[in-house]
Design an enzyme around this catalytic site. Structure first.
Site, PDB file in Angstrom:
ATOM      1  N   ARG A  66      41.071  56.682  10.167  1.00  0.00           N
ATOM      2  CA  ARG A  66      40.543  58.037  10.292  1.00  0.00           C
ATOM      3  C   ARG A  66      40.508  58.390  11.776  1.00  0.00           C
ATOM      4  O   ARG A  66      40.420  57.527  12.633  1.00  0.00           O
ATOM      5  CB  ARG A  66      39.125  58.116   9.722  1.00  0.00           C
TER       6      ARG A  66
ATOM      7  N   LYS B  10      33.138  55.453   7.347  1.00  0.00           N
ATOM      8  CA  LYS B  10      32.104  56.312   6.775  1.00  0.00           C
ATOM      9  C   LYS B  10      30.937  55.478   6.274  1.00  0.00           C
ATOM     10  O   LYS B  10      31.118  54.371   5.776  1.00  0.00           O
ATOM     11  CB  LYS B  10      32.682  57.133   5.613  1.00  0.00           C
TER      12      LYS B  10
ATOM     13  N   HIS C 214      45.286  63.115  10.234  1.00  0.00           N
ATOM     14  CA  HIS C 214      45.065  62.743   8.833  1.00  0.00           C
ATOM     15  C   HIS C 214      46.389  62.613   8.080  1.00  0.00           C
ATOM     16  O   HIS C 214      46.484  61.864   7.117  1.00  0.00           O
ATOM     17  CB  HIS C 214      44.148  63.755   8.156  1.00  0.00           C
TER      18      HIS C 214
ATOM     19  N   ARG D 179      47.471  59.144   8.371  1.00  0.00           N
ATOM     20  CA  ARG D 179      46.700  58.289   7.445  1.00  0.00           C
ATOM     21  C   ARG D 179      47.268  58.408   6.030  1.00  0.00           C
ATOM     22  O   ARG D 179      47.449  57.403   5.338  1.00  0.00           O
ATOM     23  CB  ARG D 179      45.228  58.695   7.485  1.00  0.00           C
TER      24      ARG D 179
ATOM     25  N   HIS E  38      38.041  53.214   1.397  1.00  0.00           N
ATOM     26  CA  HIS E  38      37.520  54.096   0.355  1.00  0.00           C
ATOM     27  C   HIS E  38      36.441  53.370  -0.446  1.00  0.00           C
ATOM     28  O   HIS E  38      36.656  52.247  -0.892  1.00  0.00           O
ATOM     29  CB  HIS E  38      38.631  54.521  -0.603  1.00  0.00           C
TER      30      HIS E  38
ATOM     31  N   TYR F 192      47.017  58.772  -4.365  1.00  0.00           N
ATOM     32  CA  TYR F 192      48.315  58.366  -3.830  1.00  0.00           C
ATOM     33  C   TYR F 192      49.253  57.869  -4.928  1.00  0.00           C
ATOM     34  O   TYR F 192      50.466  57.845  -4.730  1.00  0.00           O
ATOM     35  CB  TYR F 192      48.128  57.300  -2.744  1.00  0.00           C
TER      36      TYR F 192
END
Length: 302
Positions: free
Chosen positions: A151, A175, A243, A246, A269, A278
């Protein structure tokens, strides 16, 4: 958030909880504050003076008013999510017996698949003319972004102590303050070594790996600007932003390995469902190959 009503006071307490106990990112805190402030204003218009009086009909009315004000489905879903989280906290605090927003359906936003750059164009982007130290820095940033699927916040947050070039690893804080150690590949290691050999010429003010020309940690905006400029200079057909690199990392990894769990871990994630988008990209690629190659898929021919 301004206001002396019980509505505002309760939200101030919730925002302190998000900051101190949950330790959410400043951007996430700002998003919660914005959505809850808007809900407070709507609740005031409806004559609601205490969250304890809120029921499911009120929640539906808040959603309807938000829609009439022009809120798009994705933004409305975000607003209702903020309200649910706040009311869950109120239940935990003993202020409410139940969360009246629990059963309210969230509007379905149209699903936008992430865009990615194909492998040839990634190679084209990375063939930068290294005629100055900032170009070396940018090449190193592009290599590690694509090489590890970082990120943007993770990229700018890397300190020198977070790199282990001997083993080809980088440590990042993702995150929710979750740590990840990631492989970065030989090419990224090589360009990081080139950049680190030049870094001290910028008189660093802290331990940041990537610096601005003034010797300070490079900003998010600066990275976005430089990546977009390199995309134009290198003749990449679509707009280049962090992004997208990524997304490209994730798509190319999944196409090559088919290992969804591994890609989930690499991306950081929390839920596999986030990574599963994806698989749609991969299927689109497979479907286009099928349509072009399979005798029974060729339309308009008899």
């Amino acid at each position: 958030m301004k206001g002396d009503s019980p509505l505002h006071a309760a939200i101030e307490g919730f925002l302190r909880y998000l900051k101190v106990e949950r330790q959410l990112s400043p951007l996430t805190q700002k998003s919660y504050a914005h959505q809850l402030a808007a809900l407070c204003a709507l609740a005031d218009e409806m004559g609601i003076t205490d969250w304890a009086t809120l029921d499911a009909a009120h929640v539906r009315s808040l959603a309807a008013r938000s829609r009439r004000a022009g809120l798009q489905p994705a933004s409305l879903a975000l607003r209702l999510s903020a309200l649910r989280s706040f009311l869950d906290w109120q239940v935990a605090q003993g202020k409410l017996k139940a969360n009246p927003a629990k059963g309210i359906a969230t509007p379905r936003a149209p699903r936008h698949l992430p865009k990615n750059i194909d492998v040839d164009e990634v190679n084209q982007l990375l063939e930068i003319d290294l005629n100055d130290p900032l170009a070396v820095r940018d090449r190193a940033m592009l290599e590690i972004m694509y090489g590890a699927g970082l990120r943007l916040s993770e990229l700018v947050g890397i300190d020198c102590r977070h790199l282990d070039l001997a083993s080809g690893e980088v440590w990042v804080m993702g995150k929710g303050s979750k740590e990840r150690r990631l492989p970065i590949g030989r090419t990224a290691v090589t360009w990081l070594e080139h950049w680190l050999a030049l870094r001290d010429f910028f008189a660093p003010e802290d331990e940041a790996v990537f610096l601005s020309s003034q010797g300070r940690r490079i900003s998010v905006r600066n990275v976005q600007k430089r990546f977009a400029e390199w995309g134009i200079k290198q003749g990449v057909s679509s707009h280049v932003h962090p992004h997208k690199l990524r997304h490209s990392f994730a798509t190319h990894m999944l196409e090559s390995s088919g290992d969804l769990r591994a890609v989930q871990e690499l991306l950081g994630h929390a839920n596999l469902s986030t990574t599963q988008i994806y698989t749609h990209l991969d299927f689109q690629h497979l479907a286009s190959v099928y349509d072009a190659a399979h005798p029974r898929a060729k339309r308009g021919k008899s």
